[in-house]
Design a protein around this motif. Sequence first.
Motif, PDB file in Angstrom:
ATOM      1  N   ASN A   1       0.715  -1.381   0.050  1.00  0.00           N
ATOM      2  CA  ASN A   1      -0.030  -0.053  -0.008  1.00  0.00           C
ATOM      3  C   ASN A   1       0.850   1.091   0.022  1.00  0.00           C
ATOM      4  OD1 ASN A   1       0.886   0.527   2.669  1.00  0.00           O
ATOM      5  ND2 ASN A   1      -1.158  -0.272   3.594  1.00  0.00           N
ATOM      6  N   ASP A   2       0.192   2.495   0.057  1.00  0.00           N
ATOM      7  CA  ASP A   2       0.949   3.535  -0.029  1.00  0.00           C
ATOM      8  C   ASP A   2       1.935   3.833   1.098  1.00  0.00           C
ATOM      9  OD1 ASP A   2      -0.229   4.310  -2.417  1.00  0.00           O
ATOM     10  OD2 ASP A   2      -1.075   5.683  -1.805  1.00  0.00           O
ATOM     11  N   ASN A   3       1.331   3.419   2.315  1.00  0.00           N
ATOM     12  CA  ASN A   3       2.268   3.549   3.564  1.00  0.00           C
ATOM     13  C   ASN A   3       3.377   2.828   3.539  1.00  0.00           C
ATOM     14  OD1 ASN A   3       0.371   5.425   4.771  1.00  0.00           O
ATOM     15  ND2 ASN A   3      -0.935   3.683   5.377  1.00  0.00           N
ATOM     16  N   ILE A   4       3.614   1.685   3.022  1.00  0.00           N
ATOM     17  CA  ILE A   4       4.837   0.908   2.739  1.00  0.00           C
ATOM     18  C   ILE A   4       5.526   1.481   1.861  1.00  0.00           C
ATOM     19  CG2 ILE A   4       5.622  -1.375   2.046  1.00  0.00           C
ATOM     20  CD1 ILE A   4       3.244  -2.626   3.467  1.00  0.00           C
ATOM     21  N   ALA A   5       5.049   1.976   0.713  1.00  0.00           N
ATOM     22  CA  ALA A   5       5.652   2.735  -0.470  1.00  0.00           C
ATOM     23  C   ALA A   5       6.388   3.950   0.081  1.00  0.00           C
ATOM     24  CB  ALA A   5       5.020   3.033  -1.795  1.00  0.00           C
ATOM     25  N   VAL A   6       5.644   4.682   0.982  1.00  0.00           N
ATOM     26  CA  VAL A   6       6.220   5.821   1.554  1.00  0.00           C
ATOM     27  C   VAL A   6       7.677   5.467   2.389  1.00  0.00           C
ATOM     28  CG1 VAL A   6       5.996   7.740   3.415  1.00  0.00           C
ATOM     29  CG2 VAL A   6       4.349   7.290   1.843  1.00  0.00           C
ATOM     30  N   GLY A   7       7.845   4.313   3.132  1.00  0.00           N
ATOM     31  CA  GLY A   7       8.888   3.974   3.701  1.00  0.00           C
ATOM     32  C   GLY A   7       9.786   3.556   2.403  1.00  0.00           C
ATOM     33  N   ALA A   8       9.642   2.817   1.671  1.00  0.00           N
ATOM     34  CA  ALA A   8      10.537   2.573   0.704  1.00  0.00           C
ATOM     35  C   ALA A   8      11.141   3.752   0.016  1.00  0.00           C
ATOM     36  CB  ALA A   8       9.695   1.568  -0.245  1.00  0.00           C
ATOM     37  N   LEU A   9      10.472   4.634  -0.351  1.00  0.00           N
ATOM     38  CA  LEU A   9      10.590   5.982  -0.821  1.00  0.00           C
ATOM     39  C   LEU A   9      11.670   6.712  -0.067  1.00  0.00           C
ATOM     40  CD1 LEU A   9       9.646   7.726  -3.525  1.00  0.00           C
ATOM     41  CD2 LEU A   9       8.496   9.080  -1.766  1.00  0.00           C
ATOM     42  N   SER A  10      11.354   6.471   1.142  1.00  0.00           N
ATOM     43  CA  SER A  10      12.496   7.450   2.068  1.00  0.00           C
ATOM     44  C   SER A  10      13.698   6.717   2.254  1.00  0.00           C
ATOM     45  CB  SER A  10      11.837   7.368   3.525  1.00  0.00           C
ATOM     46  OG  SER A  10      12.809   7.787   4.178  1.00  0.00           O
ATOM     47  N   ALA A  11      13.691   5.186   2.230  1.00  0.00           N
ATOM     48  CA  ALA A  11      15.032   4.462   2.169  1.00  0.00           C
ATOM     49  C   ALA A  11      15.767   4.786   0.992  1.00  0.00           C
ATOM     50  CB  ALA A  11      14.530   2.838   2.460  1.00  0.00           C
ATOM     51  N   LEU A  12      15.078   4.536  -0.120  1.00  0.00           N
ATOM     52  CA  LEU A  12      15.833   4.585  -1.535  1.00  0.00           C
ATOM     53  C   LEU A  12      16.217   6.202  -1.865  1.00  0.00           C
ATOM     54  CD1 LEU A  12      12.888   2.885  -3.597  1.00  0.00           C
ATOM     55  CD2 LEU A  12      15.345   2.113  -3.309  1.00  0.00           C
ATOM     56  N   ASN A  13      15.647   7.087  -1.232  1.00  0.00           N
ATOM     57  CA  ASN A  13      16.340   8.500  -1.311  1.00  0.00           C
ATOM     58  C   ASN A  13      17.422   8.459  -0.473  1.00  0.00           C
ATOM     59  OD1 ASN A  13      14.462   9.819  -3.062  1.00  0.00           O
ATOM     60  ND2 ASN A  13      12.888  10.207  -1.447  1.00  0.00           N
ATOM     61  N   ASN A  14      17.222   7.987   0.823  1.00  0.00           N
ATOM     62  CA  ASN A  14      18.425   8.003   1.653  1.00  0.00           C
ATOM     63  C   ASN A  14      19.602   7.292   0.815  1.00  0.00           C
ATOM     64  OD1 ASN A  14      17.112   9.478   3.608  1.00  0.00           O
ATOM     65  ND2 ASN A  14      16.613   7.745   4.755  1.00  0.00           N
ATOM     66  N   ALA A  15      19.382   6.234   0.316  1.00  0.00           N
ATOM     67  CA  ALA A  15      20.351   5.528  -0.432  1.00  0.00           C
ATOM     68  C   ALA A  15      20.965   6.123  -1.589  1.00  0.00           C
ATOM     69  CB  ALA A  15      20.071   4.102  -0.695  1.00  0.00           C
ATOM     70  N   GLY A  16      20.234   7.316  -2.004  1.00  0.00           N
ATOM     71  CA  GLY A  16      20.854   8.090  -3.357  1.00  0.00           C
ATOM     72  C   GLY A  16      20.461   7.482  -4.394  1.00  0.00           C
ATOM     73  N   VAL A  17      19.393   6.706  -4.443  1.00  0.00           N
ATOM     74  CA  VAL A  17      18.572   5.842  -5.702  1.00  0.00           C
ATOM     75  C   VAL A  17      17.954   6.983  -6.371  1.00  0.00           C
ATOM     76  CG1 VAL A  17      17.150   4.167  -6.543  1.00  0.00           C
ATOM     77  CG2 VAL A  17      18.952   3.537  -4.721  1.00  0.00           C
ATOM     78  N   LYS A  18      18.060   7.159  -7.802  1.00  0.00           N
ATOM     79  CA  LYS A  18      17.013   7.916  -8.514  1.00  0.00           C
ATOM     80  C   LYS A  18      15.662   7.292  -8.797  1.00  0.00           C
ATOM     81  CE  LYS A  18      20.857  10.463 -10.272  1.00  0.00           C
ATOM     82  NZ  LYS A  18      21.808  10.787 -11.401  1.00  0.00           N
ATOM     83  N   ILE A  19      14.629   7.717  -7.730  1.00  0.00           N
ATOM     84  CA  ILE A  19      13.580   7.130  -8.120  1.00  0.00           C
ATOM     85  C   ILE A  19      12.639   7.794  -9.083  1.00  0.00           C
ATOM     86  CG2 ILE A  19      11.090   6.780  -6.917  1.00  0.00           C
ATOM     87  CD1 ILE A  19      12.754   7.193  -4.131  1.00  0.00           C
ATOM     88  N   GLY A  20      11.993   6.858  -9.961  1.00  0.00           N
ATOM     89  CA  GLY A  20      11.482   6.953 -11.232  1.00  0.00           C
ATOM     90  C   GLY A  20      12.455   7.053 -12.432  1.00  0.00           C
ATOM     91  N   LYS A  21      13.884   6.862 -12.204  1.00  0.00           N
ATOM     92  CA  LYS A  21      14.530   6.514 -13.080  1.00  0.00           C
ATOM     93  C   LYS A  21      15.540   5.149 -13.039  1.00  0.00           C
ATOM     94  CE  LYS A  21      15.356  11.466 -13.782  1.00  0.00           C
ATOM     95  NZ  LYS A  21      15.136  12.337 -14.727  1.00  0.00           N
ATOM     96  N   GLN A  22      16.323   4.975 -11.877  1.00  0.00           N
ATOM     97  CA  GLN A  22      17.024   3.795 -11.452  1.00  0.00           C
ATOM     98  C   GLN A  22      15.888   2.799 -11.059  1.00  0.00           C
ATOM     99  OE1 GLN A  22      19.736   5.952  -8.954  1.00  0.00           O
ATOM    100  NE2 GLN A  22      21.219   4.783 -10.077  1.00  0.00           N
ATOM    101  N   VAL A  23      14.905   3.065 -10.227  1.00  0.00           N
ATOM    102  CA  VAL A  23      13.932   2.339  -9.758  1.00  0.00           C
ATOM    103  C   VAL A  23      12.411   2.914  -9.811  1.00  0.00           C
ATOM    104  CG1 VAL A  23      12.865   1.342  -7.559  1.00  0.00           C
ATOM    105  CG2 VAL A  23      15.489   1.411  -7.975  1.00  0.00           C
ATOM    106  N   LEU A  24      11.538   2.127 -10.163  1.00  0.00           N
ATOM    107  CA  LEU A  24      10.262   2.570 -10.307  1.00  0.00           C
ATOM    108  C   LEU A  24       9.344   2.232  -8.983  1.00  0.00           C
ATOM    109  CD1 LEU A  24       9.413   1.969 -14.139  1.00  0.00           C
ATOM    110  CD2 LEU A  24      10.211   4.081 -13.204  1.00  0.00           C
ATOM    111  N   LEU A  25       8.395   2.902  -8.837  1.00  0.00           N
ATOM    112  CA  LEU A  25       7.898   2.601  -7.421  1.00  0.00           C
ATOM    113  C   LEU A  25       6.485   3.014  -7.393  1.00  0.00           C
ATOM    114  CD1 LEU A  25       8.273   1.846  -4.389  1.00  0.00           C
ATOM    115  CD2 LEU A  25       8.675   4.047  -3.705  1.00  0.00           C
ATOM    116  N   ALA A  26       5.978   2.379  -6.992  1.00  0.00           N
ATOM    117  CA  ALA A  26       4.230   2.467  -7.061  1.00  0.00           C
ATOM    118  C   ALA A  26       3.471   1.976  -5.790  1.00  0.00           C
ATOM    119  CB  ALA A  26       3.424   2.029  -8.397  1.00  0.00           C
ATOM    120  N   GLY A  27       2.467   2.723  -5.157  1.00  0.00           N
ATOM    121  CA  GLY A  27       1.805   2.329  -3.888  1.00  0.00           C
ATOM    122  C   GLY A  27       0.326   1.940  -4.422  1.00  0.00           C
TER     123      GLY A  27
END
Length: 80
Positions: A1-27
Amino acid sequence: NDNIAVGALSALNNAGVKIGKQVLLAGHDDIELAPYLHPPLTTVKQSCNQMARAVVDAVLEPEIIREVTIHSRLVKRLSA
């Protein structure tokens, strides 16, 4: 769900991953916060009323086998 995706988004951002380019994420759920995240979260929106009606019908008449279609739509934002 979106709440889990928010956690993943935060972790990926902290790791320097370019979300939407290197990794696609949806909730799923289209929470109110989704468009305000960095990047805004792509999500699937479904009708809570349709889901609730299907559950109530199943509880009230459990002997009836039914096929239920819940309409959904993709809310495309920058995370996917």
